[in-house]
Motif scaffolding. Structure first.
Motif, PDB file in Angstrom:
ATOM      1  N   GLU A   5      42.438  49.318  40.511  1.00 31.58           N
ATOM      2  CA  GLU A   5      41.258  48.494  40.777  1.00 31.58           C
ATOM      3  C   GLU A   5      40.206  48.593  39.678  1.00 31.58           C
ATOM      4  O   GLU A   5      39.383  47.703  39.515  1.00 31.58           O
ATOM      5  CB  GLU A   5      40.633  48.873  42.130  1.00 31.58           C
ATOM      6  N   ALA A 150      40.706  42.856  37.060  1.00 31.80           N
ATOM      7  CA  ALA A 150      39.512  42.991  37.895  1.00 31.80           C
ATOM      8  C   ALA A 150      39.115  41.631  38.431  1.00 31.80           C
ATOM      9  O   ALA A 150      38.921  40.684  37.673  1.00 31.80           O
ATOM     10  CB  ALA A 150      38.367  43.586  37.085  1.00 31.80           C
ATOM     11  N   LYS A 151      39.016  41.516  39.732  1.00 34.12           N
ATOM     12  CA  LYS A 151      38.668  40.250  40.369  1.00 34.12           C
ATOM     13  C   LYS A 151      37.217  40.324  40.828  1.00 34.12           C
ATOM     14  O   LYS A 151      36.931  40.748  41.939  1.00 34.12           O
ATOM     15  CB  LYS A 151      39.615  39.961  41.534  1.00 34.12           C
ATOM     16  N   ARG A 152      36.321  39.933  39.947  1.00 35.64           N
ATOM     17  CA  ARG A 152      34.907  39.956  40.280  1.00 35.64           C
ATOM     18  C   ARG A 152      34.207  38.792  39.592  1.00 35.64           C
ATOM     19  O   ARG A 152      34.788  38.090  38.761  1.00 35.64           O
ATOM     20  CB  ARG A 152      34.267  41.285  39.902  1.00 35.64           C
ATOM     21  N   ALA A 153      32.937  38.603  39.936  1.00 36.63           N
ATOM     22  CA  ALA A 153      32.189  37.452  39.441  1.00 36.63           C
ATOM     23  C   ALA A 153      32.147  37.403  37.920  1.00 36.63           C
ATOM     24  O   ALA A 153      32.279  36.335  37.308  1.00 36.63           O
ATOM     25  CB  ALA A 153      30.774  37.460  40.011  1.00 36.63           C
ATOM     26  N   GLU A 269      30.660  34.861  45.517  1.00 40.06           N
ATOM     27  CA  GLU A 269      31.195  35.918  46.369  1.00 40.06           C
ATOM     28  C   GLU A 269      32.408  35.411  47.145  1.00 40.06           C
ATOM     29  O   GLU A 269      33.384  36.145  47.339  1.00 40.06           O
ATOM     30  CB  GLU A 269      30.111  36.424  47.330  1.00 40.06           C
ATOM     31  N   VAL A 272      35.341  35.234  44.693  1.00 41.80           N
ATOM     32  CA  VAL A 272      35.864  36.570  44.422  1.00 41.80           C
ATOM     33  C   VAL A 272      36.721  37.043  45.587  1.00 41.80           C
ATOM     34  O   VAL A 272      37.828  37.576  45.407  1.00 41.80           O
ATOM     35  CB  VAL A 272      34.716  37.570  44.172  1.00 41.80           C
ATOM     36  N   GLU A 273      36.230  36.842  46.805  1.00 46.96           N
ATOM     37  CA  GLU A 273      36.982  37.241  47.996  1.00 46.96           C
ATOM     38  C   GLU A 273      38.302  36.475  48.070  1.00 46.96           C
ATOM     39  O   GLU A 273      39.349  37.036  48.411  1.00 46.96           O
ATOM     40  CB  GLU A 273      36.151  36.980  49.250  1.00 46.96           C
ATOM     41  N   GLN A 276      40.688  37.946  45.558  1.00 44.86           N
ATOM     42  CA  GLN A 276      41.153  39.253  45.986  1.00 44.86           C
ATOM     43  C   GLN A 276      42.219  39.142  47.070  1.00 44.86           C
ATOM     44  O   GLN A 276      43.123  39.963  47.152  1.00 44.86           O
ATOM     45  CB  GLN A 276      39.970  40.081  46.499  1.00 44.86           C
TER      46      GLN A 276
END
Length: 287
Positions: A5, A150-153, A269, A272-273, A276
């Motif tokens: 992660e 990495a799965k983020r904004a 958000e 991103v969700e 994921q």
């Protein structure tokens, strides 16, 4: 140093970036080179050559998409995502439609008697819209996103910005056709902003055909507006470089503002969700 992660990039992430660059190079530059060689042996008008050029690029790109096993992901479409995408891109759709109507109203009356020219214009810009969206939003944006573990904004924004910059920089090739530096710079800047906005719409709906429609209609409205204007209007449109640069500021403000609105914190958000979870079934709300 980072694993699982905490890892920013996937193992051998460079392959995703290279694939995006490869898709651009092959579908645009190599296809143009092949077509230019063919044109040496076959006489054709400039309109026919441009139409065949767009069609040929599209065919080459489809082969690249197939080789990259991205066809199921890019071409996927359903009524829900399509309707949601049109609502998401409604401001762009409204502006393009208004610009098209205004261009028709203000057009030189003699322009619309050239049926062959109008058909050629519609065909070329429709093919351009399909090709550029499949390439830069379908292939490049998705490939750049896939490079990040990495799965983020932040990684979504980086992928979007890189794909938009690639789209904008592509317009530098117009210098080779004799276009002036200022005009080309304006195209690069505006195209980058367009790439950000169209990319934001695509990220929200994940339906490539929505941005194809937005792109084709936007280009078509501008093309008709440019081709159908009177000689006097055409002369007044190029008064000086400073005025020309200032003329794109309103569109830049609208495009960048809409991009930030579409990818505001609450919506990011949700994106991103969604990433994921590894699916696109959960559509963000319009509120």
């Amino acid at each position: 140093m980072f694993r699982d992660e905490e890892s920013l990039f996937k193992d051998q992430a460079y392959r995703y970036f290279l694939f995006g660059i490869f898709a651009i190079a092959v579908s645009i530059f190599l296809s143009d080179l092949i077509l230019s060689e063919m044109a040496k042996y076959v006489k054709m008008s400039s309109d026919l050559r441009e139409t065949l050029g767009e069609a040929f690029r599209l065919v080459v790109l489809m082969v690249v998409i197939f080789l990259g096993h991205m066809q199921g992901r890019i071409y996927a479409s359903d009524r829900e995502s399509f309707a949601y995408g049109l609502l998401t891109g409604l401001p762009i759709l409204a502006i393009a439609a208004a610009q098209l109507v205004l261009s028709i109203v203000q057009a030189d009356p003699g322009y619309f008697s050239h049926t062959k020219l109008i058909v050629s214009t519609i065909t070329i810009y429709t093919l351009t819209g399909i090709f550029e969206e499949l390439l830069f939003r379908g292939v490049v944006l998705n490939a750049f996103q896939d490079a990040f573990a990495a799965k983020r904004a932040g990684t979504i924004w980086v992928s979007l910005i890189l794909s938009a910059l690639a789209f904008g920089m592509m317009h530098l090739v117009n210098l080779a056709s004799g276009q002036d530096v200022v005009g080309t710079l304006m195209q690069v800047i505006e195209a980058t902003a367009v790439g950000l906005c169209f990319g934001a719409v695509y990220l929200r709906c994940r339906n490539i055909w929505v941005v194809v429609i937005l792109h084709a209609l936007t280009d078509l409205s501008r093309a008709i507006g440019t081709n159908a204007q009177t000689a006097v209007d055409a002369q007044n449109a190029n008064v000086n470089a400073a005025a020309s640069i200032l003329s794109i500021l309103p569109s830049l403000v609208i495009l960048l503002g809409l991009t930030l609105f579409l990818l505001r914190k609450s919506k990011m958000e949700e994106l991103v969700e969604e990433r994921q979870e590894g699916g696109i079934e959960a559509r963000p709300s319009l509120n």
